[in-house]
Design a protein around this motif. Sequence first.
Motif, PDB file in Angstrom:
ATOM      1  N   ALA A  20       0.803  -1.218   0.000  1.00 23.60           N
ATOM      2  CA  ALA A  20       0.000   0.000   0.000  1.00 23.60           C
ATOM      3  C   ALA A  20       0.837   1.269   0.000  1.00 23.60           C
ATOM      4  O   ALA A  20       0.387   2.304  -0.447  1.00 23.60           O
ATOM      5  CB  ALA A  20      -0.937   0.001   1.197  1.00 23.60           C
ATOM      6  N   GLY A  21       2.080   1.222   0.502  1.00 21.91           N
ATOM      7  CA  GLY A  21       2.870   2.434   0.600  1.00 21.91           C
ATOM      8  C   GLY A  21       3.655   2.773  -0.646  1.00 21.91           C
ATOM      9  O   GLY A  21       4.232   3.847  -0.722  1.00 21.91           O
ATOM     10  N   THR A  22       3.713   1.899  -1.620  1.00 27.61           N
ATOM     11  CA  THR A  22       4.498   2.187  -2.801  1.00 27.61           C
ATOM     12  C   THR A  22       3.754   3.155  -3.704  1.00 27.61           C
ATOM     13  O   THR A  22       2.534   3.158  -3.763  1.00 27.61           O
ATOM     14  CB  THR A  22       4.837   0.898  -3.580  1.00 27.61           C
ATOM     15  N   THR A  23       4.506   3.972  -4.380  1.00 34.66           N
ATOM     16  CA  THR A  23       3.920   4.944  -5.287  1.00 34.66           C
ATOM     17  C   THR A  23       3.659   4.288  -6.637  1.00 34.66           C
ATOM     18  O   THR A  23       4.537   3.649  -7.194  1.00 34.66           O
ATOM     19  CB  THR A  23       4.854   6.144  -5.467  1.00 34.66           C
ATOM     20  N   VAL A  24       2.471   4.447  -7.141  1.00 37.17           N
ATOM     21  CA  VAL A  24       2.094   3.902  -8.435  1.00 37.17           C
ATOM     22  C   VAL A  24       1.703   5.061  -9.330  1.00 37.17           C
ATOM     23  O   VAL A  24       0.938   5.934  -8.926  1.00 37.17           O
ATOM     24  CB  VAL A  24       0.917   2.917  -8.303  1.00 37.17           C
ATOM     25  N   THR A  25       2.238   5.079 -10.527  1.00 39.59           N
ATOM     26  CA  THR A  25       1.900   6.128 -11.479  1.00 39.59           C
ATOM     27  C   THR A  25       0.426   6.014 -11.859  1.00 39.59           C
ATOM     28  O   THR A  25      -0.032   4.940 -12.250  1.00 39.59           O
ATOM     29  CB  THR A  25       2.770   6.011 -12.750  1.00 39.59           C
ATOM     30  N   PRO A  26      -0.333   7.085 -11.725  1.00 36.09           N
ATOM     31  CA  PRO A  26      -1.759   7.026 -12.075  1.00 36.09           C
ATOM     32  C   PRO A  26      -1.953   6.861 -13.576  1.00 36.09           C
ATOM     33  O   PRO A  26      -1.029   7.042 -14.371  1.00 36.09           O
ATOM     34  CB  PRO A  26      -2.304   8.368 -11.595  1.00 36.09           C
ATOM     35  N   LEU A  27      -3.161   6.538 -13.960  1.00 35.31           N
ATOM     36  CA  LEU A  27      -3.522   6.449 -15.365  1.00 35.31           C
ATOM     37  C   LEU A  27      -3.437   7.848 -15.966  1.00 35.31           C
ATOM     38  O   LEU A  27      -4.032   8.786 -15.446  1.00 35.31           O
ATOM     39  CB  LEU A  27      -4.946   5.891 -15.486  1.00 35.31           C
ATOM     40  N   THR A  28      -2.689   7.993 -17.029  1.00 34.83           N
ATOM     41  CA  THR A  28      -2.488   9.303 -17.649  1.00 34.83           C
ATOM     42  C   THR A  28      -3.378   9.464 -18.874  1.00 34.83           C
ATOM     43  O   THR A  28      -3.946   8.494 -19.376  1.00 34.83           O
ATOM     44  CB  THR A  28      -1.023   9.469 -18.080  1.00 34.83           C
ATOM     45  N   ASP A  56     -10.448   7.439 -14.663  1.00 38.95           N
ATOM     46  CA  ASP A  56      -9.310   7.341 -13.753  1.00 38.95           C
ATOM     47  C   ASP A  56      -9.776   6.652 -12.464  1.00 38.95           C
ATOM     48  O   ASP A  56     -10.937   6.259 -12.341  1.00 38.95           O
ATOM     49  CB  ASP A  56      -8.672   8.708 -13.494  1.00 38.95           C
ATOM     50  N   ALA A  57      -8.886   6.499 -11.502  1.00 47.36           N
ATOM     51  CA  ALA A  57      -9.197   5.771 -10.274  1.00 47.36           C
ATOM     52  C   ALA A  57     -10.307   6.423  -9.462  1.00 47.36           C
ATOM     53  O   ALA A  57     -10.979   5.757  -8.675  1.00 47.36           O
ATOM     54  CB  ALA A  57      -7.942   5.625  -9.421  1.00 47.36           C
ATOM     55  N   GLY A  58     -10.541   7.706  -9.646  1.00 47.29           N
ATOM     56  CA  GLY A  58     -11.615   8.402  -8.946  1.00 47.29           C
ATOM     57  C   GLY A  58     -12.942   8.355  -9.680  1.00 47.29           C
ATOM     58  O   GLY A  58     -13.928   8.932  -9.224  1.00 47.29           O
ATOM     59  N   PRO A 124     -11.285  -3.390 -15.157  1.00 44.51           N
ATOM     60  CA  PRO A 124     -10.456  -2.491 -14.358  1.00 44.51           C
ATOM     61  C   PRO A 124      -9.064  -2.408 -14.975  1.00 44.51           C
ATOM     62  O   PRO A 124      -8.627  -3.334 -15.667  1.00 44.51           O
ATOM     63  CB  PRO A 124     -10.413  -3.165 -12.986  1.00 44.51           C
ATOM     64  N   VAL A 125      -8.384  -1.308 -14.726  1.00 39.56           N
ATOM     65  CA  VAL A 125      -7.004  -1.132 -15.210  1.00 39.56           C
ATOM     66  C   VAL A 125      -6.105  -1.086 -13.980  1.00 39.56           C
ATOM     67  O   VAL A 125      -6.332  -0.284 -13.069  1.00 39.56           O
ATOM     68  CB  VAL A 125      -6.855   0.168 -16.034  1.00 39.56           C
ATOM     69  N   HIS A 126      -5.103  -1.948 -13.969  1.00 38.36           N
ATOM     70  CA  HIS A 126      -4.164  -2.024 -12.848  1.00 38.36           C
ATOM     71  C   HIS A 126      -2.751  -1.687 -13.309  1.00 38.36           C
ATOM     72  O   HIS A 126      -2.403  -1.934 -14.450  1.00 38.36           O
ATOM     73  CB  HIS A 126      -4.152  -3.443 -12.255  1.00 38.36           C
ATOM     74  N   ARG A 127      -1.988  -1.137 -12.400  1.00 39.78           N
ATOM     75  CA  ARG A 127      -0.561  -0.920 -12.631  1.00 39.78           C
ATOM     76  C   ARG A 127       0.151  -1.349 -11.348  1.00 39.78           C
ATOM     77  O   ARG A 127      -0.217  -0.886 -10.268  1.00 39.78           O
ATOM     78  CB  ARG A 127      -0.269   0.542 -12.968  1.00 39.78           C
ATOM     79  N   ASP A 128       1.116  -2.213 -11.492  1.00 33.89           N
ATOM     80  CA  ASP A 128       1.850  -2.731 -10.331  1.00 33.89           C
ATOM     81  C   ASP A 128       0.904  -3.278  -9.262  1.00 33.89           C
ATOM     82  O   ASP A 128       1.096  -3.077  -8.067  1.00 33.89           O
ATOM     83  CB  ASP A 128       2.762  -1.653  -9.736  1.00 33.89           C
ATOM     84  N   GLY A 129      -0.159  -3.944  -9.718  1.00 33.98           N
ATOM     85  CA  GLY A 129      -1.100  -4.553  -8.795  1.00 33.98           C
ATOM     86  C   GLY A 129      -2.106  -3.614  -8.158  1.00 33.98           C
ATOM     87  O   GLY A 129      -2.915  -4.032  -7.338  1.00 33.98           O
ATOM     88  N   ARG A 130      -2.091  -2.357  -8.525  1.00 38.02           N
ATOM     89  CA  ARG A 130      -2.996  -1.361  -7.933  1.00 38.02           C
ATOM     90  C   ARG A 130      -3.999  -0.877  -8.975  1.00 38.02           C
ATOM     91  O   ARG A 130      -3.653  -0.657 -10.137  1.00 38.02           O
ATOM     92  CB  ARG A 130      -2.193  -0.166  -7.419  1.00 38.02           C
ATOM     93  N   LEU A 131      -5.229  -0.660  -8.539  1.00 34.36           N
ATOM     94  CA  LEU A 131      -6.292  -0.161  -9.406  1.00 34.36           C
ATOM     95  C   LEU A 131      -6.029   1.306  -9.738  1.00 34.36           C
ATOM     96  O   LEU A 131      -5.887   2.133  -8.839  1.00 34.36           O
ATOM     97  CB  LEU A 131      -7.641  -0.302  -8.692  1.00 34.36           C
ATOM     98  N   ILE A 132      -5.941   1.621 -11.044  1.00 30.63           N
ATOM     99  CA  ILE A 132      -5.672   3.000 -11.453  1.00 30.63           C
ATOM    100  C   ILE A 132      -6.753   3.571 -12.375  1.00 30.63           C
ATOM    101  O   ILE A 132      -6.676   4.722 -12.777  1.00 30.63           O
ATOM    102  CB  ILE A 132      -4.286   3.140 -12.131  1.00 30.63           C
ATOM    103  N   LEU A 153      -6.190  -3.524 -23.091  1.00 32.44           N
ATOM    104  CA  LEU A 153      -5.355  -3.618 -21.894  1.00 32.44           C
ATOM    105  C   LEU A 153      -3.984  -4.201 -22.228  1.00 32.44           C
ATOM    106  O   LEU A 153      -2.970  -3.751 -21.682  1.00 32.44           O
ATOM    107  CB  LEU A 153      -6.019  -4.501 -20.838  1.00 32.44           C
ATOM    108  N   ALA A 154      -3.959  -5.159 -23.114  1.00 38.47           N
ATOM    109  CA  ALA A 154      -2.686  -5.789 -23.503  1.00 38.47           C
ATOM    110  C   ALA A 154      -1.739  -4.767 -24.145  1.00 38.47           C
ATOM    111  O   ALA A 154      -0.515  -4.872 -24.001  1.00 38.47           O
ATOM    112  CB  ALA A 154      -2.942  -6.956 -24.452  1.00 38.47           C
ATOM    113  N   GLU A 155      -2.290  -3.794 -24.841  1.00 39.35           N
ATOM    114  CA  GLU A 155      -1.472  -2.765 -25.465  1.00 39.35           C
ATOM    115  C   GLU A 155      -0.873  -1.794 -24.462  1.00 39.35           C
ATOM    116  O   GLU A 155       0.155  -1.184 -24.698  1.00 39.35           O
ATOM    117  CB  GLU A 155      -2.293  -1.978 -26.496  1.00 39.35           C
ATOM    118  N   LEU A 156      -1.549  -1.647 -23.325  1.00 46.36           N
ATOM    119  CA  LEU A 156      -1.074  -0.705 -22.308  1.00 46.36           C
ATOM    120  C   LEU A 156       0.098  -1.265 -21.530  1.00 46.36           C
ATOM    121  O   LEU A 156       0.939  -0.535 -21.031  1.00 46.36           O
ATOM    122  CB  LEU A 156      -2.219  -0.376 -21.341  1.00 46.36           C
ATOM    123  N   ARG A 157       0.186  -2.572 -21.454  1.00 48.51           N
ATOM    124  CA  ARG A 157       1.238  -3.200 -20.630  1.00 48.51           C
ATOM    125  C   ARG A 157       2.534  -3.333 -21.344  1.00 48.51           C
ATOM    126  O   ARG A 157       2.817  -3.184 -22.388  1.00 48.51           O
ATOM    127  CB  ARG A 157       0.753  -4.561 -20.167  1.00 48.51           C
TER     128      ARG A 157
END
Length: 157
Positions: A20-28, A56-58, A124-132, A153-157
């Motif tokens: 939970a404490g790691t920084t994850v880049t939000p969906l841009t 976005d996540a919000g 859902p879209v995830h980055r580094d295991g986090r919902l973004i 989604l495959a193109e985003l990864r």
Amino acid sequence: MSTTSTTTNTTTGTGTGTGAGTTVTPLTSADAETLVRAARAAAEAAGVAVSVTVLDAGGHLLAFRRDDRAVLISGETSTRKAYTALQLDAPTADLVDLVKPDGPFHSLPTALDRPLLFIAGGVPVHRDGRLIGALGIGGGAPGQDHAFAVAALAELR
């Protein structure tokens, strides 16, 4: 005398690790455009006109595109599918049986102020295991919309 070294995570102040404490880049917006472009390419290859929504996540709109030939309601369905996938952090294709009359969440579609839509096509879209964020596709058959979303989604990864 023995010494022990501990690496500190500057975000949480706790020991090294992920979570939970790691920084994850939000969906841009660039990510959102990649998703829209990839979803539309997949739909076009199948000869299907679609609407694509990226939140976005919000739950805020990052990108939306309706093909000229897509049915008008597909704009609404793509947005609701994305919102549903975001709120429940699950592909809408996996939720369909849960809201049937005998399902555990049969009243969920009408329980909230903002309507959810339990039709395949939202992921859902995830980055580094986090919902973004989330992606929703509308305009094709539910299975097609889901396949287009997964391809995007495959193109985003």
